[in-house]
Write a protein that holds these residues in place. Structure first.
Motif, PDB file in Angstrom:
ATOM      1  N   VAL A 185       0.837  -1.203   0.000  1.00 54.30           N
ATOM      2  CA  VAL A 185       0.000   0.000   0.000  1.00 54.30           C
ATOM      3  C   VAL A 185       0.865   1.243   0.000  1.00 54.30           C
ATOM      4  CG1 VAL A 185      -1.601   1.356   1.386  1.00 54.30           C
ATOM      5  CG2 VAL A 185      -1.988  -1.087   1.072  1.00 54.30           C
ATOM      6  N   ASN A 186       1.882   1.266   0.848  1.00 54.90           N
ATOM      7  CA  ASN A 186       2.730   2.447   0.960  1.00 54.90           C
ATOM      8  C   ASN A 186       3.541   2.701  -0.306  1.00 54.90           C
ATOM      9  OD1 ASN A 186       2.250   3.629   3.534  1.00 54.90           O
ATOM     10  ND2 ASN A 186       3.211   1.868   4.490  1.00 54.90           N
ATOM     11  N   THR A 187       3.846   1.659  -1.040  1.00 51.11           N
ATOM     12  CA  THR A 187       4.597   1.846  -2.279  1.00 51.11           C
ATOM     13  C   THR A 187       3.673   2.044  -3.480  1.00 51.11           C
ATOM     14  OG1 THR A 187       4.718  -0.554  -2.627  1.00 51.11           O
ATOM     15  CG2 THR A 187       6.553   0.487  -1.469  1.00 51.11           C
ATOM     16  N   GLY A 188       2.371   1.800  -3.282  1.00 48.98           N
ATOM     17  CA  GLY A 188       1.447   1.927  -4.401  1.00 48.98           C
ATOM     18  C   GLY A 188       1.735   0.924  -5.497  1.00 48.98           C
ATOM     19  N   ALA A 189       2.165  -0.278  -5.106  1.00 48.70           N
ATOM     20  CA  ALA A 189       2.649  -1.261  -6.061  1.00 48.70           C
ATOM     21  C   ALA A 189       1.491  -2.020  -6.705  1.00 48.70           C
ATOM     22  CB  ALA A 189       3.603  -2.233  -5.364  1.00 48.70           C
ATOM     23  N   ASP A 190       1.011  -1.536  -7.834  1.00 47.05           N
ATOM     24  CA  ASP A 190      -0.105  -2.181  -8.514  1.00 47.05           C
ATOM     25  C   ASP A 190       0.220  -3.622  -8.886  1.00 47.05           C
ATOM     26  OD1 ASP A 190      -1.764   0.024  -8.389  1.00 47.05           O
ATOM     27  OD2 ASP A 190      -1.129   0.812 -10.325  1.00 47.05           O
ATOM     28  N   PHE A 191       1.415  -3.834  -9.450  1.00 49.33           N
ATOM     29  CA  PHE A 191       1.766  -5.188  -9.881  1.00 49.33           C
ATOM     30  C   PHE A 191       1.910  -6.121  -8.690  1.00 49.33           C
ATOM     31  CE2 PHE A 191       4.938  -8.503 -10.717  1.00 49.33           C
ATOM     32  CZ  PHE A 191       4.286  -9.171 -11.754  1.00 49.33           C
ATOM     33  N   ALA A 192       2.530  -5.660  -7.608  1.00 52.09           N
ATOM     34  CA  ALA A 192       2.726  -6.517  -6.442  1.00 52.09           C
ATOM     35  C   ALA A 192       1.393  -6.924  -5.836  1.00 52.09           C
ATOM     36  CB  ALA A 192       3.600  -5.812  -5.411  1.00 52.09           C
ATOM     37  N   TRP A 193       0.434  -5.985  -5.751  1.00 51.88           N
ATOM     38  CA  TRP A 193      -0.898  -6.331  -5.232  1.00 51.88           C
ATOM     39  C   TRP A 193      -1.555  -7.372  -6.131  1.00 51.88           C
ATOM     40  CZ3 TRP A 193      -3.548  -4.766  -0.841  1.00 51.88           C
ATOM     41  CH2 TRP A 193      -4.905  -5.116  -0.788  1.00 51.88           C
ATOM     42  N   TRP A 194      -1.489  -7.139  -7.440  1.00 46.53           N
ATOM     43  CA  TRP A 194      -2.080  -8.068  -8.406  1.00 46.53           C
ATOM     44  C   TRP A 194      -1.449  -9.441  -8.286  1.00 46.53           C
ATOM     45  CZ3 TRP A 194       0.148 -10.756 -12.481  1.00 46.53           C
ATOM     46  CH2 TRP A 194      -0.727 -11.322 -13.417  1.00 46.53           C
ATOM     47  N   ALA A 195      -0.114  -9.513  -8.197  1.00 45.92           N
ATOM     48  CA  ALA A 195       0.580 -10.796  -8.106  1.00 45.92           C
ATOM     49  C   ALA A 195       0.241 -11.519  -6.805  1.00 45.92           C
ATOM     50  CB  ALA A 195       2.089 -10.589  -8.217  1.00 45.92           C
ATOM     51  N   THR A 196       0.125 -10.765  -5.704  1.00 41.75           N
ATOM     52  CA  THR A 196      -0.236 -11.381  -4.419  1.00 41.75           C
ATOM     53  C   THR A 196      -1.647 -11.929  -4.474  1.00 41.75           C
ATOM     54  OG1 THR A 196       1.217  -9.816  -3.266  1.00 41.75           O
ATOM     55  CG2 THR A 196      -0.381 -11.012  -1.934  1.00 41.75           C
ATOM     56  N   GLU A 197      -2.528 -11.207  -5.141  1.00 40.99           N
ATOM     57  CA  GLU A 197      -3.900 -11.696  -5.307  1.00 40.99           C
ATOM     58  C   GLU A 197      -3.911 -13.037  -6.020  1.00 40.99           C
ATOM     59  OE1 GLU A 197      -7.370 -11.134  -8.479  1.00 40.99           O
ATOM     60  OE2 GLU A 197      -6.288  -9.289  -7.954  1.00 40.99           O
ATOM     61  N   LYS A 198      -3.049 -13.193  -7.031  1.00 38.19           N
ATOM     62  CA  LYS A 198      -3.015 -14.427  -7.808  1.00 38.19           C
ATOM     63  C   LYS A 198      -2.349 -15.566  -7.043  1.00 38.19           C
ATOM     64  CE  LYS A 198      -4.807 -12.332 -11.370  1.00 38.19           C
ATOM     65  NZ  LYS A 198      -6.231 -12.555 -11.708  1.00 38.19           N
ATOM     66  N   MET A 199      -1.273 -15.260  -6.303  1.00 34.68           N
ATOM     67  CA  MET A 199      -0.456 -16.320  -5.711  1.00 34.68           C
ATOM     68  C   MET A 199      -0.724 -16.562  -4.233  1.00 34.68           C
ATOM     69  SD  MET A 199       3.241 -15.711  -7.562  1.00 34.68           S
ATOM     70  CE  MET A 199       3.451 -14.052  -6.886  1.00 34.68           C
ATOM     71  N   ALA A 200      -1.107 -15.529  -3.491  1.00 39.02           N
ATOM     72  CA  ALA A 200      -1.293 -15.676  -2.042  1.00 39.02           C
ATOM     73  C   ALA A 200      -2.475 -14.829  -1.579  1.00 39.02           C
ATOM     74  CB  ALA A 200      -0.021 -15.283  -1.302  1.00 39.02           C
ATOM     75  N   PRO A 201      -3.677 -15.136  -2.058  1.00 38.06           N
ATOM     76  CA  PRO A 201      -4.833 -14.300  -1.704  1.00 38.06           C
ATOM     77  C   PRO A 201      -5.120 -14.273  -0.208  1.00 38.06           C
ATOM     78  CG  PRO A 201      -5.536 -16.334  -2.779  1.00 38.06           C
ATOM     79  CD  PRO A 201      -4.055 -16.246  -2.944  1.00 38.06           C
ATOM     80  N   SER A 202      -4.717 -15.316   0.514  1.00 36.97           N
ATOM     81  CA  SER A 202      -4.982 -15.328   1.960  1.00 36.97           C
ATOM     82  C   SER A 202      -4.268 -14.180   2.668  1.00 36.97           C
ATOM     83  CB  SER A 202      -4.557 -16.663   2.569  1.00 36.97           C
ATOM     84  OG  SER A 202      -3.173 -16.882   2.432  1.00 36.97           O
ATOM     85  N   VAL A 203      -3.124 -13.750   2.127  1.00 36.08           N
ATOM     86  CA  VAL A 203      -2.414 -12.601   2.699  1.00 36.08           C
ATOM     87  C   VAL A 203      -3.287 -11.354   2.610  1.00 36.08           C
ATOM     88  CG1 VAL A 203      -0.452 -11.035   2.372  1.00 36.08           C
ATOM     89  CG2 VAL A 203      -0.104 -13.509   2.264  1.00 36.08           C
ATOM     90  N   LEU A 204      -3.937 -11.161   1.481  1.00 37.61           N
ATOM     91  CA  LEU A 204      -4.781  -9.983   1.295  1.00 37.61           C
ATOM     92  C   LEU A 204      -6.094 -10.106   2.061  1.00 37.61           C
ATOM     93  CD1 LEU A 204      -4.167  -9.213  -2.486  1.00 37.61           C
ATOM     94  CD2 LEU A 204      -2.880  -8.472  -0.472  1.00 37.61           C
ATOM     95  N   MET A 205      -6.566 -11.328   2.234  1.00 35.60           N
ATOM     96  CA  MET A 205      -7.761 -11.520   3.068  1.00 35.60           C
ATOM     97  C   MET A 205      -7.506 -11.028   4.484  1.00 35.60           C
ATOM     98  SD  MET A 205      -8.984 -15.313   1.898  1.00 35.60           S
ATOM     99  CE  MET A 205      -9.196 -15.716   0.161  1.00 35.60           C
ATOM    100  N   ARG A 206      -6.377 -11.423   5.055  1.00 44.49           N
ATOM    101  CA  ARG A 206      -6.043 -10.989   6.409  1.00 44.49           C
ATOM    102  C   ARG A 206      -5.834  -9.477   6.439  1.00 44.49           C
ATOM    103  NH1 ARG A 206      -5.189 -15.061   9.977  1.00 44.49           N
ATOM    104  NH2 ARG A 206      -4.444 -13.516  11.474  1.00 44.49           N
ATOM    105  N   PHE A 207      -5.235  -8.932   5.403  1.00 43.24           N
ATOM    106  CA  PHE A 207      -5.020  -7.494   5.347  1.00 43.24           C
ATOM    107  C   PHE A 207      -6.345  -6.747   5.317  1.00 43.24           C
ATOM    108  CE2 PHE A 207      -4.253  -3.532   2.898  1.00 43.24           C
ATOM    109  CZ  PHE A 207      -3.408  -2.919   3.799  1.00 43.24           C
TER     110      PHE A 207
END
Length: 347
Positions: A185-207
């Motif tokens: 979020v602090n870096t505004g990393a569009d690609f990193a958020w997208w990649a995390t959604e694809k590979m580790a969605p549970s991380v974003l669920m907790r977030f």
């Protein structure tokens, strides 16, 4: 020499395969992020107001309803939130709060200033009075609006409110995965958020404040809803200035006992953002407020959608804002409707 040649061809094939895979990943990312950027570039408008430019969208006809989105949102999530809560019969106004999408950050970005901006927008749209729904961090300016402009609020609905609690404050979930997501979020990393959604969605669920095991145990429609909410944060780079405001709030005790609007407060015990103490404090402090608490569901109230929708509908029916669920057409706001009796419901 033949062996060396075979090794060279093998390495070449590997490099080509890697290049093709990388190309496919970036093509998929580019298509997804282009769709996300196009979606937020269309469907809203900018109101040039005395409080500065305010981006907002409108949907429907009927009873005015101001939908105030939470962290990671914007006008698009404001519309989605209310579609899940109240259905038809409302003229929904969904602004992007300060720092989100097309609404810039003013010198004063406090919840009080945001509430004044909400009031200015309502005035510009010639709306005298509205139901106000504040979700998560959006509950802060919803409360301020009810305090600062009580004549503009016919009913107040606070969903998983990220507001003040005297002893157990709202907080970001503390796992390493959430720390990583917060870094994104602090870096505004569009690609990193997208990649995390694809590979580790549970991380974003907790977030987003939801225990992953709650999502795993939920029905397919609820799992799809969580996935859609994760995707709705894209493009992250156009939302992270607002997220940064929401993540470092200056929360303090407000005179909640001065709120005159009928109020409903909803939370869950397993909300990883710890909104239950804030919800309980608000419901106990606001005269006549009703508190609904679910045992599970997390910050997104996973699996509780129909129950929450019925609770909101019944509450608005009790306040005279609309007819109770299943009773037919909605009725206009009754300005002098009494607040419902203090009550607390657990489910």
């Amino acid at each position: 020499m033949a062996a060396m040649g075979r090794i060279g061809w093998t390495l070449s094939a590997v490099f080509i395969a890697i290049a093709v895979a990388v190309g496919m990943v970036f093509l998929s990312y580019s298509n997804d992020i282009d769709r996300a950027r196009s979606a937020v570039a269309n469907g809203a408008r900018i109101a040039n107001t005395a409080a500065g430019p305010i981006e907002y969208a409108e949907r429907g006809d009927g009873i005015p309803l101001l939908s105030i989105h939470g962290a990671g949102g914007g006008w698009d999530q404001g519309l989605t939130n209310v579609a899940d809560l109240v259905g038809s019969g409302f003229r929904v106004v969904a602004p992007s709060r300060f720092g989100y999408l097309g609404t810039p950050i003013p010198a004063d970005a406090s919840p009080a200033a945001q509430a004044d901006a909400h009031m200015v927008l309502l005035s510009q749209l010639q709306i005298d009075k509205a139901v106000v729904v504040g979700v998560s961090a959006g509950a802060r300016s919803a409360i301020e609006l009810a305090l600062r402009h009580p004549d503009r609020v016919s009913a107040l609905v606070l969903i998983v409110p990220g507001t003040y609690a005297p002893e157990s404050p709202v907080m970001v979930e503390g796992s390493r995965g959430s720390a990583f997501a917060f870094w994104l979020v602090n870096t505004g990393a569009d690609f990193a958020w997208w990649a995390t959604e694809k590979m580790a969605p549970s991380v974003l669920m907790r977030f987003l404040g939801v225990p992953p095991e709650v999502v795993e145990a939920a029905a397919a429609t609820d799992r799809n809803r969580v996935t859609a909410i994760i995707r709705s944060v894209e493009p992250l780079s156009q939302r992270f200035p607002g997220i940064n405001i929401d993540s470092a709030p200056n929360l303090h005790r407000l005179p909640l006992d001065n709120i005159a609007a009928p109020t409903l407060v909803v939370s869950a015990q397993d909300d990883l953002f710890n909104t239950l103490p804030a919800a309980t404090f608000a419901a106990r402090s606001i005269p006549g407020a009703k508190l609904v608490v679910y045992d599970t569901g997390g910050h997104l109230l996973v699996g509780r959608g129909e129950k929450v929708k019925k609770a909101v509908s019944d509450f608005l029916g009790q306040t005279g804002t609309m007819e109770p669920s299943g009773s037919g057409a909605r009725t206009p706001v009754r300005p002098n409707s009494p607040a419902p009796a203090v009550s607390s419901t657990r489910s």
